[in-house]
Scaffold this motif. Structure first.
Motif, PDB file in Angstrom:
ATOM      1  N   ALA A 153       6.530 -12.789 -16.130  1.00 31.79           N
ATOM      2  CA  ALA A 153       5.070 -12.812 -16.107  1.00 31.79           C
ATOM      3  C   ALA A 153       4.511 -14.120 -16.655  1.00 31.79           C
ATOM      4  CB  ALA A 153       4.519 -11.637 -16.910  1.00 31.79           C
ATOM      5  N   ARG A 154       5.183 -14.690 -17.648  1.00 35.41           N
ATOM      6  CA  ARG A 154       4.664 -15.912 -18.271  1.00 35.41           C
ATOM      7  C   ARG A 154       5.692 -17.035 -18.390  1.00 35.41           C
ATOM      8  NH1 ARG A 154       0.218 -14.971 -22.448  1.00 35.41           N
ATOM      9  NH2 ARG A 154       1.171 -16.848 -23.207  1.00 35.41           N
ATOM     10  N   ALA A 155       6.927 -16.770 -18.059  1.00 37.84           N
ATOM     11  CA  ALA A 155       7.984 -17.767 -18.243  1.00 37.84           C
ATOM     12  C   ALA A 155       8.143 -18.623 -16.986  1.00 37.84           C
ATOM     13  CB  ALA A 155       9.300 -17.083 -18.574  1.00 37.84           C
ATOM     14  N   VAL A 156       8.070 -19.942 -17.184  1.00 40.41           N
ATOM     15  CA  VAL A 156       8.235 -20.891 -16.087  1.00 40.41           C
ATOM     16  C   VAL A 156       9.256 -21.936 -16.507  1.00 40.41           C
ATOM     17  CG1 VAL A 156       7.086 -22.624 -14.638  1.00 40.41           C
ATOM     18  CG2 VAL A 156       5.845 -20.562 -15.336  1.00 40.41           C
ATOM     19  N   GLY A 157      10.198 -22.226 -15.623  1.00 38.59           N
ATOM     20  CA  GLY A 157      11.167 -23.287 -15.841  1.00 38.59           C
ATOM     21  C   GLY A 157      10.831 -24.471 -14.950  1.00 38.59           C
ATOM     22  N   TRP A 158      11.003 -25.669 -15.464  1.00 39.50           N
ATOM     23  CA  TRP A 158      10.688 -26.904 -14.744  1.00 39.50           C
ATOM     24  C   TRP A 158      11.921 -27.782 -14.674  1.00 39.50           C
ATOM     25  CZ3 TRP A 158       5.696 -27.587 -12.938  1.00 39.50           C
ATOM     26  CH2 TRP A 158       4.716 -26.739 -13.473  1.00 39.50           C
ATOM     27  N   TRP A 159      12.096 -28.519 -13.581  1.00 36.73           N
ATOM     28  CA  TRP A 159      13.164 -29.501 -13.480  1.00 36.73           C
ATOM     29  C   TRP A 159      12.691 -30.693 -12.668  1.00 36.73           C
ATOM     30  CZ3 TRP A 159      13.102 -24.842 -11.019  1.00 36.73           C
ATOM     31  CH2 TRP A 159      13.171 -24.845  -9.631  1.00 36.73           C
ATOM     32  N   ALA A 160      13.274 -31.835 -12.972  1.00 35.77           N
ATOM     33  CA  ALA A 160      12.904 -33.079 -12.291  1.00 35.77           C
ATOM     34  C   ALA A 160      13.574 -33.135 -10.928  1.00 35.77           C
ATOM     35  CB  ALA A 160      13.308 -34.283 -13.133  1.00 35.77           C
ATOM     36  N   THR A 161      12.846 -33.624  -9.939  1.00 40.21           N
ATOM     37  CA  THR A 161      13.415 -33.817  -8.607  1.00 40.21           C
ATOM     38  C   THR A 161      13.728 -35.290  -8.347  1.00 40.21           C
ATOM     39  OG1 THR A 161      11.212 -33.970  -7.630  1.00 40.21           O
ATOM     40  CG2 THR A 161      12.254 -31.797  -7.645  1.00 40.21           C
ATOM     41  N   VAL A 162      13.299 -36.149  -9.258  1.00 39.39           N
ATOM     42  CA  VAL A 162      13.586 -37.583  -9.184  1.00 39.39           C
ATOM     43  C   VAL A 162      14.034 -38.042 -10.563  1.00 39.39           C
ATOM     44  CG1 VAL A 162      11.931 -38.017  -7.335  1.00 39.39           C
ATOM     45  CG2 VAL A 162      11.201 -38.273  -9.697  1.00 39.39           C
ATOM     46  N   ALA A 163      14.751 -39.142 -10.610  1.00 40.55           N
ATOM     47  CA  ALA A 163      15.182 -39.722 -11.882  1.00 40.55           C
ATOM     48  C   ALA A 163      14.103 -40.667 -12.390  1.00 40.55           C
ATOM     49  CB  ALA A 163      16.490 -40.476 -11.699  1.00 40.55           C
TER      50      ALA A 163
END
Length: 106
Positions: free
Chosen positions: A73-83
């Protein structure tokens, strides 16, 4: 004029997209939370609130620099798609070695 604002009273950007991308390179885990990105920025001497990080990541997502996944409901994970970009000295070294063929095989 207050701290962090320009002569017109607008906030000045003190944390670049490159600073945010460097945080993803800093951590061993490729998927980070907003809190982890904020903590990582502090490791580099940059200050940004969680709300500011969330807004920045949202804009960077719109620009294709990061991706995200909702884990609850509130948890979001983020990751880079570029260096992140290399600093100028490192980029110059890499370019000179590339041109000279001075590379070590892995």
């Amino acid at each position: 004029m207050s701290q962090g604002r320009d002569d017109a009273g607008r906030f000045t950007e003190t944390v670049s997209d490159q600073d945010v991308l460097k945080v993803f390179d800093y951590y061993d885990d490729p998927v980070l939370t907003v809190q982890e990105v904020a903590d990582g920025l502090r490791q580099f001497g940059k200050q940004m609130t969680n709300e500011g990080v969330r807004n920045r990541l949202g804009r960077m997502h719109d620009e294709g620099l990061v991706e995200r996944k909702q884990f609850g409901a509130r948890a979001v994970g983020w990751w880079a798609t570029v260096a992140p970009e290399l600093d100028p000295d490192t980029a110059e070294t890499v370019e000179s070695r590339r041109e000279s063929g001075d590379w070590t095989e892995l």
